[in-house]
Design a protein around this motif. Structure first.
Motif, PDB file in Angstrom:
ATOM      1  N   PRO A 124       0.809  -1.231   0.000  1.00 44.24           N
ATOM      2  CA  PRO A 124       0.000   0.000   0.000  1.00 44.24           C
ATOM      3  C   PRO A 124       0.839   1.276   0.000  1.00 44.24           C
ATOM      4  O   PRO A 124       0.442   2.278  -0.619  1.00 44.24           O
ATOM      5  N   GLU A 125       2.008   1.235   0.648  1.00 40.56           N
ATOM      6  CA  GLU A 125       2.840   2.440   0.662  1.00 40.56           C
ATOM      7  C   GLU A 125       3.415   2.715  -0.714  1.00 40.56           C
ATOM      8  O   GLU A 125       3.445   3.853  -1.184  1.00 40.56           O
ATOM      9  N   ALA A 126       3.876   1.643  -1.381  1.00 42.73           N
ATOM     10  CA  ALA A 126       4.464   1.837  -2.704  1.00 42.73           C
ATOM     11  C   ALA A 126       3.416   2.326  -3.693  1.00 42.73           C
ATOM     12  O   ALA A 126       3.698   3.179  -4.534  1.00 42.73           O
ATOM     13  N   VAL A 127       2.177   1.786  -3.574  1.00 40.76           N
ATOM     14  CA  VAL A 127       1.132   2.212  -4.493  1.00 40.76           C
ATOM     15  C   VAL A 127       0.702   3.634  -4.179  1.00 40.76           C
ATOM     16  O   VAL A 127       0.467   4.435  -5.087  1.00 40.76           O
ATOM     17  N   ALA A 128       0.634   3.963  -2.892  1.00 39.74           N
ATOM     18  CA  ALA A 128       0.198   5.311  -2.516  1.00 39.74           C
ATOM     19  C   ALA A 128       1.219   6.352  -2.936  1.00 39.74           C
ATOM     20  O   ALA A 128       0.865   7.518  -3.148  1.00 39.74           O
ATOM     21  N   ALA A 129       2.495   5.945  -3.066  1.00 43.57           N
ATOM     22  CA  ALA A 129       3.516   6.909  -3.481  1.00 43.57           C
ATOM     23  C   ALA A 129       3.245   7.398  -4.895  1.00 43.57           C
ATOM     24  O   ALA A 129       3.398   8.583  -5.186  1.00 43.57           O
ATOM     25  N   ALA A 130       2.847   6.466  -5.798  1.00 39.77           N
ATOM     26  CA  ALA A 130       2.610   6.868  -7.181  1.00 39.77           C
ATOM     27  C   ALA A 130       1.143   7.112  -7.462  1.00 39.77           C
ATOM     28  O   ALA A 130       0.814   7.728  -8.457  1.00 39.77           O
ATOM     29  N   GLY A 131       0.261   6.658  -6.593  1.00 41.94           N
ATOM     30  CA  GLY A 131      -1.162   6.778  -6.902  1.00 41.94           C
ATOM     31  C   GLY A 131      -1.670   5.494  -7.517  1.00 41.94           C
ATOM     32  O   GLY A 131      -0.991   4.871  -8.323  1.00 41.94           O
ATOM     33  N   GLU A 134      -2.191   5.538 -11.427  1.00 40.89           N
ATOM     34  CA  GLU A 134      -0.935   5.498 -12.190  1.00 40.89           C
ATOM     35  C   GLU A 134      -0.326   4.101 -12.136  1.00 40.89           C
ATOM     36  O   GLU A 134       0.195   3.593 -13.142  1.00 40.89           O
ATOM     37  N   THR A 135      -0.430   3.443 -10.969  1.00 33.40           N
ATOM     38  CA  THR A 135       0.121   2.086 -10.861  1.00 33.40           C
ATOM     39  C   THR A 135      -0.634   1.119 -11.755  1.00 33.40           C
ATOM     40  O   THR A 135      -0.027   0.312 -12.472  1.00 33.40           O
ATOM     41  N   VAL A 136      -1.973   1.209 -11.711  1.00 33.93           N
ATOM     42  CA  VAL A 136      -2.772   0.334 -12.580  1.00 33.93           C
ATOM     43  C   VAL A 136      -2.431   0.592 -14.037  1.00 33.93           C
ATOM     44  O   VAL A 136      -2.267  -0.334 -14.838  1.00 33.93           O
ATOM     45  N   GLY A 137      -2.300   1.865 -14.396  1.00 33.54           N
ATOM     46  CA  GLY A 137      -1.964   2.188 -15.779  1.00 33.54           C
ATOM     47  C   GLY A 137      -0.616   1.649 -16.191  1.00 33.54           C
ATOM     48  O   GLY A 137      -0.462   1.099 -17.288  1.00 33.54           O
ATOM     49  N   THR A 138       0.364   1.782 -15.302  1.00 38.15           N
ATOM     50  CA  THR A 138       1.701   1.292 -15.647  1.00 38.15           C
ATOM     51  C   THR A 138       1.687  -0.212 -15.885  1.00 38.15           C
ATOM     52  O   THR A 138       2.191  -0.705 -16.895  1.00 38.15           O
ATOM     53  N   VAL A 139       1.060  -0.952 -14.949  1.00 37.42           N
ATOM     54  CA  VAL A 139       1.039  -2.408 -15.096  1.00 37.42           C
ATOM     55  C   VAL A 139       0.224  -2.808 -16.318  1.00 37.42           C
ATOM     56  O   VAL A 139       0.590  -3.721 -17.065  1.00 37.42           O
ATOM     57  N   LEU A 140      -0.875  -2.083 -16.551  1.00 36.09           N
ATOM     58  CA  LEU A 140      -1.756  -2.457 -17.654  1.00 36.09           C
ATOM     59  C   LEU A 140      -1.083  -2.256 -18.999  1.00 36.09           C
ATOM     60  O   LEU A 140      -1.247  -3.071 -19.915  1.00 36.09           O
ATOM     61  N   PHE A 141      -0.323  -1.178 -19.139  1.00 41.90           N
ATOM     62  CA  PHE A 141       0.230  -0.858 -20.449  1.00 41.90           C
ATOM     63  C   PHE A 141       1.616  -1.419 -20.670  1.00 41.90           C
ATOM     64  O   PHE A 141       2.162  -1.286 -21.767  1.00 41.90           O
ATOM     65  N   THR A 142       2.203  -2.024 -19.666  1.00 37.15           N
ATOM     66  CA  THR A 142       3.497  -2.668 -19.892  1.00 37.15           C
ATOM     67  C   THR A 142       3.383  -4.177 -19.852  1.00 37.15           C
ATOM     68  O   THR A 142       3.746  -4.870 -20.802  1.00 37.15           O
ATOM     69  N   GLN A 143       2.821  -4.712 -18.732  1.00 40.10           N
ATOM     70  CA  GLN A 143       2.781  -6.164 -18.626  1.00 40.10           C
ATOM     71  C   GLN A 143       1.612  -6.766 -19.375  1.00 40.10           C
ATOM     72  O   GLN A 143       1.693  -7.868 -19.889  1.00 40.10           O
ATOM     73  N   TYR A 144       0.481  -6.055 -19.391  1.00 39.87           N
ATOM     74  CA  TYR A 144      -0.742  -6.635 -19.904  1.00 39.87           C
ATOM     75  C   TYR A 144      -1.205  -5.924 -21.155  1.00 39.87           C
ATOM     76  O   TYR A 144      -2.400  -5.716 -21.354  1.00 39.87           O
ATOM     77  N   ILE A 145      -0.275  -5.573 -22.027  1.00 38.57           N
ATOM     78  CA  ILE A 145      -0.649  -4.803 -23.205  1.00 38.57           C
ATOM     79  C   ILE A 145      -1.384  -5.680 -24.208  1.00 38.57           C
ATOM     80  O   ILE A 145      -2.327  -5.227 -24.862  1.00 38.57           O
ATOM     81  N   TYR A 146      -1.015  -6.953 -24.334  1.00 40.25           N
ATOM     82  CA  TYR A 146      -1.701  -7.833 -25.279  1.00 40.25           C
ATOM     83  C   TYR A 146      -3.151  -8.081 -24.883  1.00 40.25           C
ATOM     84  O   TYR A 146      -4.046  -7.942 -25.713  1.00 40.25           O
ATOM     85  N   PRO A 147      -3.417  -8.454 -23.629  1.00 42.37           N
ATOM     86  CA  PRO A 147      -4.838  -8.578 -23.259  1.00 42.37           C
ATOM     87  C   PRO A 147      -5.599  -7.278 -23.428  1.00 42.37           C
ATOM     88  O   PRO A 147      -6.785  -7.284 -23.770  1.00 42.37           O
ATOM     89  N   PHE A 148      -4.947  -6.154 -23.203  1.00 45.90           N
ATOM     90  CA  PHE A 148      -5.607  -4.862 -23.361  1.00 45.90           C
ATOM     91  C   PHE A 148      -6.061  -4.660 -24.796  1.00 45.90           C
ATOM     92  O   PHE A 148      -7.193  -4.265 -25.066  1.00 45.90           O
TER      93      PHE A 148
END
Lengths: 170, 101
Positions: A124-131, A134-148
């Motif tokens: 929770p601290e690491a996620v709260a640092a970036a919001g 923004e964290t969901v967006g980063t993971v979604l567009f880097t790791q899960y770009i094909y499913p997206f």
């Protein structure tokens, strides 16, 4: 303590609204209480530090899916008060009985449940640092770009299918 | 998290089983569809609870995709129900039994 109180309120609201949804004879009442149930679940998502999902839940489920439902309910005038309304038969006893038995089993499993898996890196601290967004967006567009991208194709095909199925003459 | 994972899992199970009861008991196709949405939301709740408990982001991403798929499914399913209503003038699933042997 505030978190516990908020959880109790949202959980009770969600369960109560869901029970009302499945027991009403008037379809519009069911739809409106389903909207309330979705909003309670959105509150629970916000409690669990999933703010993006809370907003998406309100926008997608309570805003779009339920509007579709209400459109179709009004279009079809499919009230249970019409002829061919539902009768009380053995399903009204067996259905809740099976559900109660399954609930008993699940409660037994969950009570003796303990996770010993290694924790990931999104504390929770690491996620709260970036919001959270923004964290969901980063993971979604880097790791899960094909499913997206595939989900985009799925939405397009679903839209085409819905239009073709609902047209009077193709 | 001050609210334990087990509480969220029990809530998810309760919601899921309320949805199952709705699907098994009601005969109106639209109520059955709403109960399916309740079941999907219960599963989403369990996924997010685990994501929070295990400090992972996969659970939330999966829920994102499940929400999208559920919205697409609702659109197509309601179109099918409209087609059925045009043909049979009813949405009572007991009376839609043309393919029953």
């Amino acid at each position: 303590m505030l978190e516990q109180a908020a959880f109790t309120v949202f959980a009770a609201g969600a369960v109560l609204c869901a029970l009302i949804v499945i027991t009403r004879r008037n379809l519009v009442y069911s739809a409106v209480f389903l909207v309330a149930c979705f909003c309670c679940i959105a509150g629970l998502y916000a409690l669990m530090n999933a703010q993006f999902l809370a907003a998406a839940q309100v926008i997608v489920y309570a805003g779009a899916v339920m509007v579709l439902f209400i459109f179709v309910i009004m279009l079809l005038r499919a009230d249970s008060t019409q002829a061919g309304a539902e009768v009380i038969n053995f399903q009204w006893i067996l259905g809740p009985l099976f559900a109660a038995a399954l609930l008993f089993q699940i409660v037994g499993v969950v009570k003796s449940f303990s996770t010993t898996a290694p924790l990931g890196e999104f504390s929770p601290e690491a996620v709260a640092a970036a919001g959270n967004v923004e964290t969901v967006g980063t993971v979604l567009f880097t790791q899960y770009i094909y499913p997206f991208e595939l989900i985009a194709v799925l939405l397009l095909s679903a839209m085409l299918g819905a239009v073709v199925l609902a047209k009077r003459k193709i | 998290m001050t609210v334990s994972l087990n509480s969220y899992l029990l809530l998810s199970a309760a919601l899921f089983l309320i949805g199952v009861t709705g699907v098994l008991t009601r005969r109106n196709a639209l109520i059955i569809f709403m109960s399916i949405e309740i079941m999907l939301n219960a599963a989403n709740l369990a996924l997010v609870a685990f994501a929070q408990s295990l400090h992972s982001m996969e659970g939330q991403i999966i829920v994102f995709f499940v929400m999208t798929v559920a919205a697409a499914e609702v659109a197509v399913g309601l179109a099918i129900i409209i087609g059925i209503y045009r043909r049979h003038e009813t949405v009572n699933v007991d009376e839609i039994n043309l393919m029953k042997w």
